[in-house]
Design an enzyme around this catalytic site. Structure first.
Site, mmCIF file in Angstrom:
data_model
loop_
_atom_site.group_PDB
_atom_site.id
_atom_site.type_symbol
_atom_site.label_atom_id
_atom_site.label_comp_id
_atom_site.label_asym_id
_atom_site.label_seq_id
_atom_site.Cartn_x
_atom_site.Cartn_y
_atom_site.Cartn_z
ATOM 1 N N ALA A 434 21.359 58.624 20.276
ATOM 2 C CA ALA A 434 22.287 58.952 19.196
ATOM 3 C C ALA A 434 23.738 58.806 19.626
ATOM 4 C CB ALA A 434 22.018 60.382 18.718
ATOM 5 N N ASP A 480 56.719 25.709 30.311
ATOM 6 C CA ASP A 480 57.414 24.615 30.983
ATOM 7 C C ASP A 480 58.552 24.139 30.085
ATOM 8 O OD1 ASP A 480 57.944 22.582 32.845
ATOM 9 O OD2 ASP A 480 56.698 21.172 31.750
#
Length: 707
Positions: A434, A480
């Site tokens: 549960a 870059d």
């Protein structure tokens, strides 16, 4: 320790947690030394793992706190220094591997399961699971281990002359390789292709959906439910798990197909000299010793030693990040210390010819190329856990401990109160089942699948579900410059003429931010005409769509003239080039001769601003030719320095009218026209994109190799 010994081992990076990368002399292409180093370092106390890479000549070590970099370096140099020296002088390919097993990098359970699944999938397909023996030797001398040959290898091709390279690779510059010899070498060294990224099989993708803590807990709960008589509960739990797995499988399988399709694009054939004839062959059929024919637009599919070239220039931005093409000189002879970017007698896989023509002989293919070495180093990197993987792992661990604790407490209390231990065991198991949130994996998977679908609409392919959540955790974005922030091409961004500075943006001349018509200024018109005439750019196509072919610098100048409204094609037809004198050492300018009006000839000059200005005695200002004063010279040089300070490449232009068609022995008495400053322009709306990152709380960093 002598100086020679100190140079044997060079630390590259020393990171945290005992991770270090070292460069070892003689390790390059030497399996024998690789095995020796891995074995001996594996026996050294404090060294947890040691991996040597014969394609990069480097070692990756992981050490404990009890040993440091100095001790590791000293151990290599003192214990096996003599062996390393021998290997550094004669790097050989050994025919018999060592009996000792190298120290392997520890793998995670998940990685081990994935590898086992990949091997199983290969067996199902009938394959061996091993890649083709694509050794791609840097030299013809580097035969594979399977051939049982031991030969010395050449590493520094850039210090050899073209004749020495041809002799070493046993090939004729006029004939190239024969078809039979090429076939033999292809069988020896394997195809010229970089190993593709590991492709996940359908089975691996499916099983990957169940390799996380919450799903494992659900599976354990289902098994326990069956054992305790809860078959219905087990069926419900397994149904949730299977639905969750199918959603993830379908989503990731679609992404894998999309990513695999991207790998099928690109250049597939190149021109190679075989049996004295230039023919197009598949790039994978290229072998060491092949002679590639280089013309503008050629994709260089392997590492080359250039043999000859005429005004040859190559765009190496894919390898070095520099936007300007490199002018090549096959007769250049470098030294051992010459950096890769300065080896102007070499060509490298992944680059393109931008101008001129020439030939090059293949000296490395596949993984032995510089691009292949980069791929190898990237492959060594370990992918860290995503934030969601860490959180789910922590959640799963906490749930296990909490559930076990609760079950134990309830069980003990029940037994103390007189209940039977079997009854309390069932109650404890029921509590544990549960406690597991059956809906968590389904909700997480469905949400991530929707995220992948949304990213696909924006032309972004995401391979793993958890990578979508990782994007939401990004705090710093590194990028870059060349080709990412910029267009990876040259464009004129500033000009100066008639003692007036101009900015050039989106093909418009600007003065103080206001648009300006350059054709209204005589000096600017003549400057653009001279720079278009004194140029080797070839123009193709019709007036609606012109295509320029040539170096990026000259193309930028011609584009400026065309965008300003000058009909460059008609200009060249009216004033055809009769003679050209190229830039050379000691002559940093180019000049061309053209028939002009009234029987005269026009001498067009462009080049280094200070040198061109030095040869001028007049200038054009407001459409009139006036003497060039000292004050004007100072102003021009200040503008040149200002442009250079903006990291622009600056060229000056001048001209002279001649009475005859002879190129003057000494260039002088020129009339100054102006300056043009060029740069690799930013991509459109890049500033807005960076602002969006900042608004999202993401810090942006530009990482570039520019000097």
């Amino acid at each position: 320790m002598d100086p020679t010994s100190r140079r044997l081992v060079k630390p590259i990076t020393i990171g945290q947690r005992g991770r270090m990368r070292l460069e070892v002399a003689g390790l390059y292409r030497s399996p024998k030394l690789k095995q020796r180093l891995e074995s001996r370092l594996g026996e050294l106390q404090g060294v947890r793992s040691a991996e040597a890479n014969i394609l990069t000549g480097r070692m990756l070590l992981k050490c404990g706190p009890e040993i440091g970099p100095k001790e590791v370096v000293a151990f290599i140099e003192t214990q096996i220094g003599d062996s390393v020296r021998n290997e550094s002088r004669h790097a050989v390919v050994a025919g018999k591997p060592s009996d000792r097993k190298p120290v392997l990098k520890p793998k995670s359970l998940k990685a081990g399961i994935r590898e086992a699944i990949g091997g199983l999938a290969n067996l199902v397909r009938g394959g061996s699971g091993s890649p083709l023996p694509a050794f791609g030797a840097t030299a013809l001398a580097a035969a594979p281990v399977a051939m049982g040959k031991q030969v010395q290898e050449v590493k520094s091709w850039h210090i050899m002359s073209p004749d020495q390279v041809l002799e070493h690779l046993v090939v004729s510059v006029k004939e190239g390789l024969s078809a039979d010899e090429a076939g033999v070498r292809l069988g020896r060294y394997g195809p010229n292709s970089l190993a593709a990224g590991e492709k996940r099989s359908d089975l691996a993708i499916f099983i990957d959906q169940f390799l996380n803590a919450p799903v494992a807990l659900l599976g354990a709960s289902a098994v326990i439910s069956v054992m305790t008589g809860g078959a219905v509960d087990a069926a419900v739990i397994m149904g949730v798990v299977l639905i969750n797995g199918m959603i993830g499988y379908i989503t990731e399988r679609q992404s894998e197909k999309a990513i695999a399709s991207l790998a099928k694009t690109g250049v597939r054939e190149v021109a190679v000299l075989r049996d004295g004839v230039s023919k197009n062959i598949d790039v994978e059929a290229i072998v060491p010793g092949d002679i590639l024919v280089l013309v503008p637009g050629t994709y260089i599919a392997a590492d080359l030693r250039l043999l000859d070239g005429h005004k040859l220039s190559i765009d190496e931005s894919a390898l070095t990040g520099e936007s300007l093409p490199v002018s090549k000189n096959p007769n250049f002879k470098g030294t051992e210390e010459t950096a890769l970017g300065d080896r102007i007698n070499m060509g490298y896989m992944g680059t393109h010819v931008t101008g001129g023509s020439g030939k090059g002989i293949v000296i490395a293919t596949a993984e032995a190329t510089e691009l292949g070495k980069i791929q190898t180093m990237v492959g060594e990197a370990e992918a860290p856990q995503t934030p969601m993987e860490r959180q789910l792992e922590e959640l799963g661990t906490q749930m296990v401990y909490i559930s076990a604790g609760v079950c134990a407490v309830v069980g003990v209390i029940g037994i103390l109160r007189g209940f039977g231990w079997i009854e309390m065991l069932k109650s404890g198991v029921s509590l544990a089942v549960a406690a597991v949130p059956e809906g968590l994996p389904a909700v997480a998977t469905t949400t991530l699948a929707m995220g992948i679908g949304n990213m696909r609409k924006h032309n972004v392919s995401v391979r793993h579900l958890d990578a979508v959540e990782t994007l939401g955790s990004v705090q710093v974005f590194c990028m870059d410059k060349t080709g990412t922030l910029t267009m990876n091409r040259m464009a004129v961004v500033a000009a100066h003429g008639g003692e007036q500075a101009f900015d050039v943006s989106e093909d418009k001349f600007l003065v103080d931010g206001e648009s300006f018509d350059p054709t209204s200024r005589e000096e600017l018109v003549r400057m653009m005409q001279v720079m278009s005439l004194c140029s080797e750019v070839e123009i193709h196509g019709d007036a609606d769509k012109l295509e320029l072919e040539g170096s990026p610098t000259e193309k930028a100048l011609v584009e400026m003239a065309i965008n300003s409204g000058i009909d460059v094609v008609a200009l060249r037809e009216k004033y055809p080039t009769t003679r050209i004198r190229y830039r050379a050492e000691g002559r940093p300018f180019m000049s061309s001769l053209h028939p002009y009006k009234d029987g005269k000839h026009l001498l067009a000059v462009k080049g280094s601003p200070d040198k061109v200005l030095e040869m001028c005695d007049h200038q054009i200002r407001d459409g009139e030719r006036i003497p060039l004063t000292d004050e004007a010279r100072v102003a021009i040089m200040k503008e040149n320095e200002r442009m250079a300070g903006r990291a622009l490449r600056v060229l000056g232009a001048a001209y002279r009218e001649l009475d005859n068609a002879r190129m003057p022995a000494k260039t002088a008495q020129l009339t100054w026209l102006g300056l043009a400053g060029m740069a690799d322009p930013m991509r459109p709306d890049m500033d807005k994109l960076i602002d969006m990152y900042h608004e999202a709380g993401i810090k942006t960093i530009m990482i570039t190799g520019d000097q």
